[in-house]
Design an enzyme around this catalytic site. Structure first.
Site, PDB file in Angstrom:
ATOM      1  N   ASP A  90       0.768  -1.441   0.201  1.00  7.15           N
ATOM      2  CA  ASP A  90      -0.067  -0.011   0.043  1.00  7.15           C
ATOM      3  C   ASP A  90       0.860   1.136  -0.113  1.00  7.15           C
ATOM      4  O   ASP A  90       1.974   1.393   0.774  1.00  7.15           O
ATOM      5  CB  ASP A  90      -0.923   0.271   1.361  1.00  7.15           C
ATOM      6  CG  ASP A  90      -1.756  -1.227   1.201  1.00  7.15           C
ATOM      7  OD1 ASP A  90      -2.592  -1.415   0.332  1.00  7.15           O
ATOM      8  OD2 ASP A  90      -1.515  -2.070   2.373  1.00  7.15           O
ATOM      9  N   ASP A 134       0.520   4.865   1.320  1.00  6.21           N
ATOM     10  CA  ASP A 134      -0.439   5.820   2.010  1.00  6.21           C
ATOM     11  C   ASP A 134       0.217   7.472   1.898  1.00  6.21           C
ATOM     12  O   ASP A 134       1.289   7.607   1.740  1.00  6.21           O
ATOM     13  CB  ASP A 134      -0.568   5.476   3.369  1.00  6.21           C
ATOM     14  CG  ASP A 134      -1.275   4.321   3.494  1.00  6.21           C
ATOM     15  OD1 ASP A 134      -2.137   3.790   2.827  1.00  6.21           O
ATOM     16  OD2 ASP A 134      -0.823   3.479   4.665  1.00  6.21           O
ATOM     17  N   ASP A 163       4.547   4.867  15.578  1.00  3.52           N
ATOM     18  CA  ASP A 163       4.669   4.011  16.862  1.00  3.52           C
ATOM     19  C   ASP A 163       6.445   4.064  16.680  1.00  3.52           C
ATOM     20  O   ASP A 163       7.092   4.110  17.601  1.00  3.52           O
ATOM     21  CB  ASP A 163       4.116   2.833  16.577  1.00  3.52           C
ATOM     22  CG  ASP A 163       4.144   2.499  15.150  1.00  3.52           C
ATOM     23  OD1 ASP A 163       4.733   2.866  14.167  1.00  3.52           O
ATOM     24  OD2 ASP A 163       3.035   1.408  14.667  1.00  3.52           O
TER      25      ASP A 163
END
Length: 448
Positions: free
Chosen positions: A77, A79, A151
């Site tokens: 993906d 993003d 994170d």
């Protein structure tokens, strides 16, 4: 603005740990050092960045795609993170729709490609539950604040397709090259905010060959119980990512080492301790990893069918020994195991149906006479059930001869199949019982 300033002044020490001292400012890394060219970015993602930048907004390909490209892995993906609000993004692109409650995002569509666009998140107090898990977080902020909210350092990387530079706030590129997975900020707090980060640490470590930094690894075992507070549907999605990462064997072993599997697969210890259970599960995961590396499709139903099969077998055997008929006992064993697993992972109804179909067809492979083998071949789930049979034979659960017979039967033509069929047992004749004459004294003889 005044409220945000007061929060920064009154911030607790553990809040300050969110942004390490080493990340005093962003580092701009040129293409010669990171190796990513504009052509490697999905055209739809480039169009999103170009469109937003043309309107005066900041826009970057972000996170996993940048990380994977630097590591030499093809991303799944692409993003985009931007300074534009969701409403502003929808004004720029005609085919865009806003989704999400916890944090609003926008899906921008170009043909079949869907690009997820998020607005930079702000450094603010989010709405949390009693355990510290973030429930609502719709505060927007700067690019630097957005990087601090991510994170791991390897996920806080921003790529600008226009200049072909990577913006790195937390030395993520250096950590990638040093094979280290490092948490941004205070690890216990970050795990309380989102316990799924513990699972993500295991998956990324296995996928990228990274060693989890001791500061991020040490709290995991003691905090694994926080997974109980995560919605089962979200845990199921994360477990699927783990199993389809191409490194499922390493992930499952790491889950057990960290004690995380109790919140995902509570039956795993029992299954692996059963005779042939560990060999069967590991053989299944190895073949899954091979399919992922070869670019072949993966069936979630098949995966969970293999993970839970030996617990079904054990339950099925107990029921048969207790005098239950074989097939009803199998139905009951399947329902019991799936109900127990559903307490941890929200397996969807469609996937649960696939699992049951694969399990229910296993006894039918023993039937190799008459028309039954032909009917089995015509069933939609035959191929999945046959692959499952091969695993059972490969682990020693059933004779290899049974799997070989079905391999040959499926490949044979009409006459060859007829020759392979086993003699059908003659059906047992039903014993006819005579009807007893009705009593009651109202027949003709009594009347006489």
């Amino acid at each position: 603005m005044i409220r945000k300033l007061l929060r920064r002044i009154l911030r607790r020490p553990e809040d300050n740990a969110r942004t390490p001292a080493a990340s005093s400012g962003p580092v701009s890394i040129p293409r010669e050092q990171h190796g990513i060219s504009r052509e490697q970015i999905l055209p739809a993602a480039r169009k999103v960045c170009d469109g937003l930048q043309a309107e005066g907004y900041q826009a970057y390909v972000v996170g996993g795609a940048v990380r994977d490209l630097i590591a030499g892995i093809e991303p799944k993906d692409f993003d985009v993170a931007t300074s534009a609000t969701p409403e502003q993004v929808t004004e720029v692109f005609r085919r865009a729709r806003m989704i999400g409650r916890r944090f609003k995002i926008v899906h921008v569509m170009f043909g079949r490609d869907v690009i997820e666009v998020t607005t930079f998140r702000g450094d603010s107090e989010a709405v949390t539950d009693e355990h510290g898990r973030i429930l609502h977080d719709n505060v927007f902020g700067t690019m630097e604040e957005d990087a601090a909210r991510r994170d791991f350092t390897v996920n806080a990387l921003y790529y600008d397709p226009t200049t072909e530079t990577v913006i790195d706030f937390h030395h993520g590129v250096a950590d990638l090259k040093q094979k280290t997975l490092r948490m941004i900020g205070d690890a216990p707090r970050r795990y309380r905010e989102d316990p799924v980060r513990m699972l993500r640490a295991v998956r990324l470590g296995a996928k990228l060959g990274l060693i989890i930094d001791p500061a991020a690894r040490e709290p995991i075992r003691s905090m694994s119980g926080l997974l109980e507070n995560v919605p089962p549907a979200r845990l199921f999605d994360e477990m699927l990512k783990l199993l389809t990462s191409g490194h499922a064997v390493r992930c499952v072993r790491q889950l057990r080492e960290e004690g995380l599997h109790h919140g995902l697969l509570p039956l795993l210890d029992v299954i692996l301790e059963q005779p042939m259970g560990e060999r069967f599960v590991m053989l299944s995961l190895e073949r899954t990893d091979e399919r992922v590396r070869e670019g072949k499709s993966i069936s979630p139903g098949f995966l969970f069918a293999t993970l839970l099969w030996h617990e079904v077998l054990a339950d099925w055997e107990k029921r048969k020994q207790a005098g239950e008929a074989a097939i009803p006992a199998l139905f009951d064993a399947m329902g019991s195991v799936l109900d127990q697993q559903a307490e941890k992972l929200a397996i969807t109804r469609r996937i649960a149906t696939d699992i049951k179909d694969i399990w229910l067809l296993q006894p039918r492979f023993e039937q190799r006479a008459g028309k039954r083998p032909y009917r089995l071949l015509e069933l939609p789930r035959f191929r999945a059930a046959y692959d499952f049979l091969l695993l059972r034979a490969g682990s020693g659960e059933v004779e290899q001869e049974l799997a070989d017979w079905w391999t040959d039967f499926a490949a044979a033509d009409g006459p060859q199949r007829e020759a392979m069929l086993r003699p059908e047992e003659a059906p047992k004749k039903r014993r006819r019982t005579r009807r007893k004459p009705s009593g009651g004294g109202n027949g003709p003889a009594d009347a006489a």
